[in-house]
Design an enzyme around this catalytic site. Sequence first.
Site, PDB file in Angstrom:
ATOM      1  N   ARG A 122      10.407 -10.175   3.933  1.00  0.00           N
ATOM      2  CA  ARG A 122       9.844  -9.164   4.572  1.00  0.00           C
ATOM      3  C   ARG A 122       8.550  -9.491   4.492  1.00  0.00           C
ATOM      4  NH1 ARG A 122       7.104  -5.968   1.030  1.00  0.00           N
ATOM      5  NH2 ARG A 122       8.381  -5.260  -1.054  1.00  0.00           N
ATOM      6  N   ASN A 175       0.214 -10.964  -1.484  1.00  0.00           N
ATOM      7  CA  ASN A 175      -0.408  -9.729  -1.894  1.00  0.00           C
ATOM      8  C   ASN A 175      -2.057  -9.727  -1.277  1.00  0.00           C
ATOM      9  OD1 ASN A 175       0.476  -7.220  -2.457  1.00  0.00           O
ATOM     10  ND2 ASN A 175       1.612  -8.219  -4.426  1.00  0.00           N
ATOM     11  N   ASP A 225      -2.522  -7.351  -7.486  1.00  0.00           N
ATOM     12  CA  ASP A 225      -1.479  -6.568  -6.456  1.00  0.00           C
ATOM     13  C   ASP A 225      -2.689  -6.503  -5.398  1.00  0.00           C
ATOM     14  OD1 ASP A 225       0.017  -5.298  -4.541  1.00  0.00           O
ATOM     15  OD2 ASP A 225       1.189  -4.418  -6.114  1.00  0.00           O
TER      16      ASP A 225
HETATM   17  C1  BGC Z   1       5.149  -5.475  -3.258  1.00  0.00           C
HETATM   18  C2  BGC Z   1       6.348  -4.648  -4.155  1.00  0.00           C
HETATM   19  C3  BGC Z   1       6.084  -5.918  -5.549  1.00  0.00           C
HETATM   20  C4  BGC Z   1       4.790  -5.584  -5.983  1.00  0.00           C
HETATM   21  C5  BGC Z   1       4.489  -6.220  -7.304  1.00  0.00           C
HETATM   22  C6  BGC Z   1       3.831  -5.272  -4.235  1.00  0.00           C
HETATM   23  O1  BGC Z   1       3.068  -5.650  -3.158  1.00  0.00           O
HETATM   24  O2  BGC Z   1       5.116  -4.766  -2.160  1.00  0.00           O
HETATM   25  O3  BGC Z   1       7.470  -5.205  -3.689  1.00  0.00           O
HETATM   26  O4  BGC Z   1       6.799  -5.266  -6.335  1.00  0.00           O
HETATM   27  O5  BGC Z   1       3.858  -5.971  -5.177  1.00  0.00           O
HETATM   28  O6  BGC Z   1       4.061  -7.611  -7.152  1.00  0.00           O
HETATM   29 CA    CA Z   2       0.514  -5.167  -2.289  1.00  0.00          CA
END
Ligand code: BGC
Ligand code: CA
Length: 320
Positions: A122, A175, A225
């Site tokens: 996804r 990310n 993140d």
């Molecule tokens: C994702 C999560 C993931 C988290 C930690 C987020 O951007 O959407 O699914 O668990 O990052 O890495």
């Molecule tokens: Ca994220």
Amino acid sequence: MTKQNCGETDACRLSKARHIMTSSAKVETVVKLGALVGEGPVWEESEQTLLFVDIAGQKIHRWSPATNQIQSVETSDMVGFVVPRRSGGYVAGVGRSFMAVDWSTQAMTHLLEVDEDKPNNRFNDAKVDPTGRLLAGTMGREVRPAELERQQGSLFSLDSDLRVTKHLSQVDISNGMDWSLDQRTFFYIDSLSLTVDAFDYDTTTGHLDNRRVVYRMAEEEGLPDGMTIDLEGRLWVACYNAGRVINIDPATGVRLHTVSLPAMKTTSCCFGGPDYSDLYVTSASLGLDQSERGRQVEAGNIFKVTGLGVKGRASCFFSG
Ligand code: BGC
Ligand code: CA
């Protein structure tokens, strides 16, 4: 200027100054939504609203600080990101599809699919570059937050003519991203690498080159993140599982400041507000057990940090 010499260097002096400057930083909860995975905040200047997604909650939200109203649109699958589109509406990453979103009618139109050979993948985070090109990454299916089959993801770009280019493969969790102020560097986070990386960026072609690490997370900083850049060229990185946003100087690798937030799963951040001096931080509640939930009543909410003494820049519109 080196990291080792901190104590004498400009970076260190700046760091000390920043600590003084940010002693007035204030954190308040502004959106009490208790999202499963609040993510991808984007400040919309024309509306003075904050756009964000709840990935696992399968919703796109738009919050107005002036009225404290939230408008929401449901998606048919997990929604990794949403960005404003120059021609109107938004583009969202739903499942593995780029979708056009008409906010007034809530209609979603399928544009394109990626990772056709990886049906469990996804979309995750995305951002529009200063020329209007959309960069968006994917990841495999998680069994638990941040636990998944490795290296299933990729990083793509979508050009104004809706042409998709794959720039990176074998990504774990695609990310945070942003661009340096001169647009020549692309900052990127693959969360499980526990680093913030940089690439040389060619704005004409979108080509990425010369990958290097600019920051390695300390153990207590959790997983990197989402992130955003400020007008001094420094990065603000949300630390998943660590309840904080860290401010790092990508030129020196020095952490200048840490802002603590009242939820451990801090997921992303963006600057917003009338003059881009407020830092909005999203968070997640998915994956917390009963007792953690009891202790983290703010999990899934959105926080506003004021008094940081720095500003961010406006988000860019997808040009397609
Ligand atoms: C994702 C999560 C993931 C988290 C930690 C987020 O951007 O959407 O699914 O668990 O990052 O890495
Ligand atoms: Ca994220």
